[in-house]
Design an enzyme around this catalytic site. Structure first.
Site, short mmCIF file in Angstrom:
data_model
loop_
_atom_site.label_atom_id
_atom_site.label_comp_id
_atom_site.label_asym_id
_atom_site.label_seq_id
_atom_site.Cartn_x
_atom_site.Cartn_y
_atom_site.Cartn_z
CB SER A 157 -0.89 0.01 1.25
OG SER A 157 -1.56 1.26 1.41
CE1 TYR A 170 -4.87 -1.96 4.63
CE2 TYR A 170 -3.92 0.11 3.88
CZ TYR A 170 -4.47 -1.13 3.60
OH TYR A 170 -4.62 -1.54 2.30
#
Length: 276
Positions: A157, A170
């Protein structure tokens, strides 16, 4: 001549691919892309009816697919998945680790700070993203090691590349994915041969079920956060799920046979832009 050249470089004809998180927006689209390149697909997700739906859509388009429901956090379920796929097709050539995500309890909203966040929620999100990639890689990667051939693609990500507000759990989980990708690439290739490769794709900003309300208003106009992202993305837009397919097929294909331990950014230039 050109057509055969490209076929030899990028075709996945006859390959068997397992896609975790295949019931999600991005995972489902990438699974369909692998099928269009010739692979037969096992769709893995906790929602059996959704896995069946994605598999059925691939078959309707002329591809081969089965639903293989399972929880990436459960080793026994991943072992059952391995046995199901090898019984069906005899091998596993590709593993796409697309399962992951976050929860509101593991984020830091504007009116709160890190000191207000649940540590239990943070552990859950880190485990989901990192351990939820490690377990399938260990269980299914062992099949590849025995074959002396196989390709693992993890999903990283932008949160792993840059410190983004609100998402510490995250971000930490995806940063772990980057490191694990490189570590596993070295482990498999050095011990089981050059036919084993592990790489990752780091998507930029794509609209999915989990982030839609953060980036878009109910009328589909941009939120303040969504506008900041677009302002820092030279391409001037969010990604479309289809934008991930080319990089994925390349990483899984013979054309990338000497590509190992890399993280490929598909982000419209977000990571390259300094903001000025």
């Amino acid at each position: 001549m050109t057509s055969q050249f490209l076929q030899d470089l990028f075709s996945l004809e006859g390959k068997t691919a397992v896609v975790t998180g295949g019931t999600g927006v991005l995972g489902g689209m990438m699974a369909r892309g692998l099928a269009q390149a010739g692979a037969q697909i096992a769709i893995v997700g906790r929602r059996q009816e959704k896995a069946e739906e994605v598999a059925a859509s691939i078959r309707a388009a002329g591809g081969k697919a089965i639903a293989a429901p399972g929880d990436v956090m459960d080793t026994a379920q991943m072992e059952a998945l391995r046995d199901q796929v090898t019984a069906e097709w005899g091998k596993i050539d590709i593993l796409l680790n697309a399962a992951g995500g976050t929860t509101p309890a593991a984020t830091v909203p504007p009116d709160k700070s890190i000191f207000d966040m649940s540590l239990e929620a943070m552990r859950h999100v880190i485990d989901l993203n990192l351990i939820g990639t490690v377990i399938p890689s260990m269980v299914l990667g062992e099949v590849m090691a025995q074959q002396k051939a196989g390709c693992v693609v993890n999903i990283s990500s932008m949160n792993a590349q840059r410190a983004l507000t609100r998402s510490p759990a995250y971000s930490a989980g995806k940063a772990g994915i980057d490191n694990f990708t490189r570590w596993m690439a070295v482990e498999l290739a050095s011990k089981f041969g050059e036919g084993l490769r592990v790489n990752a794709i780091a998507p930029g900003f794509f609209i999915g079920d989990q982030n839609r309300a953060l980036l878009l208003n109910p009328d589909n106009t941009l939120t303040a956060r969504g506008q900041k992202i677009i302002d820092h993305t030279p391409a001037g837009r969010f990604g479309n799920p289809e934008d991930l397919i080319g990089a994925l097929i390349w990483l899984c294909s013979p054309g990338a046979r000497f590509v190992n331990g890399t993280v490929i950014m598909v982000d419209g230039g977000f990571n390259a832009f300094s903001g000025i």
